[in-house]
Design a protein around this motif. Structure first.
Motif, PDB file in Angstrom:
ATOM      1  N   LEU A  11     -23.323 -40.431  10.957  1.00  0.00           N
ATOM      2  CA  LEU A  11     -22.353 -41.535  10.924  1.00  0.00           C
ATOM      3  C   LEU A  11     -21.597 -41.563  12.241  1.00  0.00           C
ATOM      4  O   LEU A  11     -21.002 -40.546  12.641  1.00  0.00           O
ATOM      5  CB  LEU A  11     -21.376 -41.329   9.766  1.00  0.00           C
ATOM      6  N   THR A  91     -27.610 -49.842  11.453  1.00  0.00           N
ATOM      7  CA  THR A  91     -27.596 -48.984  10.275  1.00  0.00           C
ATOM      8  C   THR A  91     -28.900 -49.111   9.494  1.00  0.00           C
ATOM      9  O   THR A  91     -29.308 -50.216   9.138  1.00  0.00           O
ATOM     10  CB  THR A  91     -26.410 -49.347   9.368  1.00  0.00           C
ATOM     11  N   GLN A 120     -31.008 -40.864   7.991  1.00  0.00           N
ATOM     12  CA  GLN A 120     -30.060 -41.970   7.848  1.00  0.00           C
ATOM     13  C   GLN A 120     -29.187 -42.093   9.095  1.00  0.00           C
ATOM     14  O   GLN A 120     -28.610 -41.102   9.563  1.00  0.00           O
ATOM     15  CB  GLN A 120     -29.169 -41.749   6.622  1.00  0.00           C
ATOM     16  N   THR A 122     -25.909 -44.380  10.198  1.00  0.00           N
ATOM     17  CA  THR A 122     -24.888 -45.303   9.712  1.00  0.00           C
ATOM     18  C   THR A 122     -23.875 -45.562  10.812  1.00  0.00           C
ATOM     19  O   THR A 122     -23.302 -44.619  11.377  1.00  0.00           O
ATOM     20  CB  THR A 122     -24.176 -44.735   8.480  1.00  0.00           C
ATOM     21  N   SER A 124     -20.446 -47.358  11.464  1.00  0.00           N
ATOM     22  CA  SER A 124     -19.308 -47.927  10.750  1.00  0.00           C
ATOM     23  C   SER A 124     -18.016 -47.365  11.294  1.00  0.00           C
ATOM     24  O   SER A 124     -17.953 -46.202  11.707  1.00  0.00           O
ATOM     25  CB  SER A 124     -19.414 -47.607   9.260  1.00  0.00           C
TER      26      SER A 124
END
Length: 125
Positions: A11, A91, A120, A122, A124
């Protein structure tokens, strides 16, 4: 058994960077093409970038040109995807794949026959 293993996802905030890596157990990448694809929820799998191990030719999806760089590490038998200036639309689950695509098919998932499980990514705030 042959496996591709991705790492480096996570992330990050918009504008940030990540470096994904793809390694293989039981296989040398010599003679093959390696690619990164991504799939966001509810969307089709999308080509991101590819590299030919012999020769080093690279290919990119238009939306990542100038922001992402695919490279190979011969010493570690690994392929990396350096992702800079990341956007929320980046993403997705990113997967690496190996195959022997012809140039006109390098962006097609069906050109690759071994895939990793994915990592993954991401973006944000």
């Amino acid at each position: 058994q042959e496996q591709l293993l991705e790492s480096g996802g996570g992330l990050v905030e918009p504008g940030g960077s990540l470096r994904l890596s793809c390694t293989a157990s039981g296989r040398s990448f010599s003679g093959y093409g390696l690619a990164w694809f991504r799939q966001a929820p509810g969307k089709d799998r999308e080509f991101v970038a590819a590299i030919r191990w012999n020769g080093g030719n690279t290919y990119y999806e238009d939306s990542v040109k100038g922001r992402f760089t695919i490279s190979k590490d011969s010493a570690k038998n690994a392929v990396h995807l350096q992702m800079n200036s990341l956007k929320p639309e980046d993403t997705a689950v990113y997967s690496c794949a190996i195959g022997r695509p012809i140039t006109s098919s390098v962006r097609r998932p069906e050109s690759y026959y071994y895939w990793g499980q994915g990592t993954q990514v991401t973006i944000s705030s």
